[in-house]
Design an enzyme around this catalytic site. Structure first.
Site, PDB file in Angstrom:
ATOM      1  N   ASP A 117       0.866  -1.171   0.000  1.00 44.32           N
ATOM      2  CA  ASP A 117       0.000   0.000   0.000  1.00 44.32           C
ATOM      3  C   ASP A 117       0.910   1.230   0.000  1.00 44.32           C
ATOM      4  O   ASP A 117       1.450   1.612   1.040  1.00 44.32           O
ATOM      5  CB  ASP A 117      -0.892  -0.009   1.246  1.00 44.32           C
ATOM      6  CG  ASP A 117      -1.829   1.176   1.299  1.00 44.32           C
ATOM      7  OD1 ASP A 117      -2.299   1.619   0.231  1.00 44.32           O
ATOM      8  OD2 ASP A 117      -2.101   1.666   2.410  1.00 44.32           O
ATOM      9  N   GLU A 177      -1.295  -1.389  -4.887  1.00 43.28           N
ATOM     10  CA  GLU A 177      -2.491  -0.583  -5.115  1.00 43.28           C
ATOM     11  C   GLU A 177      -2.224   0.460  -6.189  1.00 43.28           C
ATOM     12  O   GLU A 177      -1.188   1.130  -6.178  1.00 43.28           O
ATOM     13  CB  GLU A 177      -2.922   0.106  -3.820  1.00 43.28           C
ATOM     14  CG  GLU A 177      -4.237   0.834  -3.963  1.00 43.28           C
ATOM     15  CD  GLU A 177      -4.750   1.373  -2.647  1.00 43.28           C
ATOM     16  OE1 GLU A 177      -5.585   0.702  -2.026  1.00 43.28           O
ATOM     17  OE2 GLU A 177      -4.290   2.457  -2.236  1.00 43.28           O
ATOM     18  N   ASP A 209      -2.582   1.122   7.170  1.00 44.99           N
ATOM     19  CA  ASP A 209      -1.723   0.909   6.001  1.00 44.99           C
ATOM     20  C   ASP A 209      -1.323  -0.565   5.883  1.00 44.99           C
ATOM     21  O   ASP A 209      -1.293  -1.125   4.787  1.00 44.99           O
ATOM     22  CB  ASP A 209      -0.473   1.787   6.077  1.00 44.99           C
ATOM     23  CG  ASP A 209      -0.825   3.260   6.178  1.00 44.99           C
ATOM     24  OD1 ASP A 209      -1.388   3.798   5.213  1.00 44.99           O
ATOM     25  OD2 ASP A 209      -0.552   3.857   7.236  1.00 44.99           O
TER      26      ASP A 209
END
Length: 169
Positions: free
Chosen positions: A12, A71, A143
């Protein structure tokens, strides 16, 4: 063709907080390996990117994943913030790429839909589903939970099964 066993690192991207999470996927079952957040402090952009690169490289070298799920960037209203996020995302693509690992990219809504069943879930819902799917795991940082969610999403979709994932070689 379904892959029966793989180690997946979910990433992420974030310039301040880069979440990472690793799961093993074997014969349809998920097993938590490790997770965490790489944090950088305020300072020169080059120094922060270098720190992300160094720390993520250590994690990948120690945990030895078979592939990475990253992502995709969504466009913020603030162009400067989007650009900074892009730098962190480049590190997330570069580290596994330099090691010859396939990298799948997932839109945030795809990950949310894979875990929660709808594409507009909030961070609390994602964290809850990570804890449900990986019993005994309770990431304290969103996160890290998001990174584990990416790895779980990839385990269920797989690079050959998902139209919405782009595998970068």
């Amino acid at each position: 063709m379904k892959i029966s066993s793989m180690r997946i690192i979910g990433l992420d991207p974030g310039l301040r907080n880069l979440g990472w999470g690793v799961v093993d996927y074997e014969n349809g079952r998920l097993k938590h390996v490790d997770h965490g957040v790489i944090r950088t402090s305020e300072g020169a952009l080059a120094t922060r990117i270098s720190a992300l690169f160094t720390e993520l490289s250590k994690i990948v070298d120690v945990l030895n994943p078979d592939l990475a799920a990253v992502e995709e960037t969504f466009v913020n209203t603030n162009a400067a913030s989007t650009l900074k996020l892009g730098h962190a995302r480049a590190v997330c693509l570069l580290v596994p790429g330099l090691r010859g690992l396939p990298v799948a990219e997932y839109a945030p809504n795809t990950v949310k839909k894979a875990l929660v069943g709808r594409g507009h879930a909030d961070k609390q819902q994602i964290g809850h589903m990570v804890r449900v799917l990986l019993p005994g795991v309770a990431p304290s940082a969103s996160d890290a939970a998001d990174a584990l969610a990416l790895a779980i999403c990839h385990a269920h979709h797989g690079p050959s099964a998902s139209i919405q994932a782009r595998v970068v070689q």
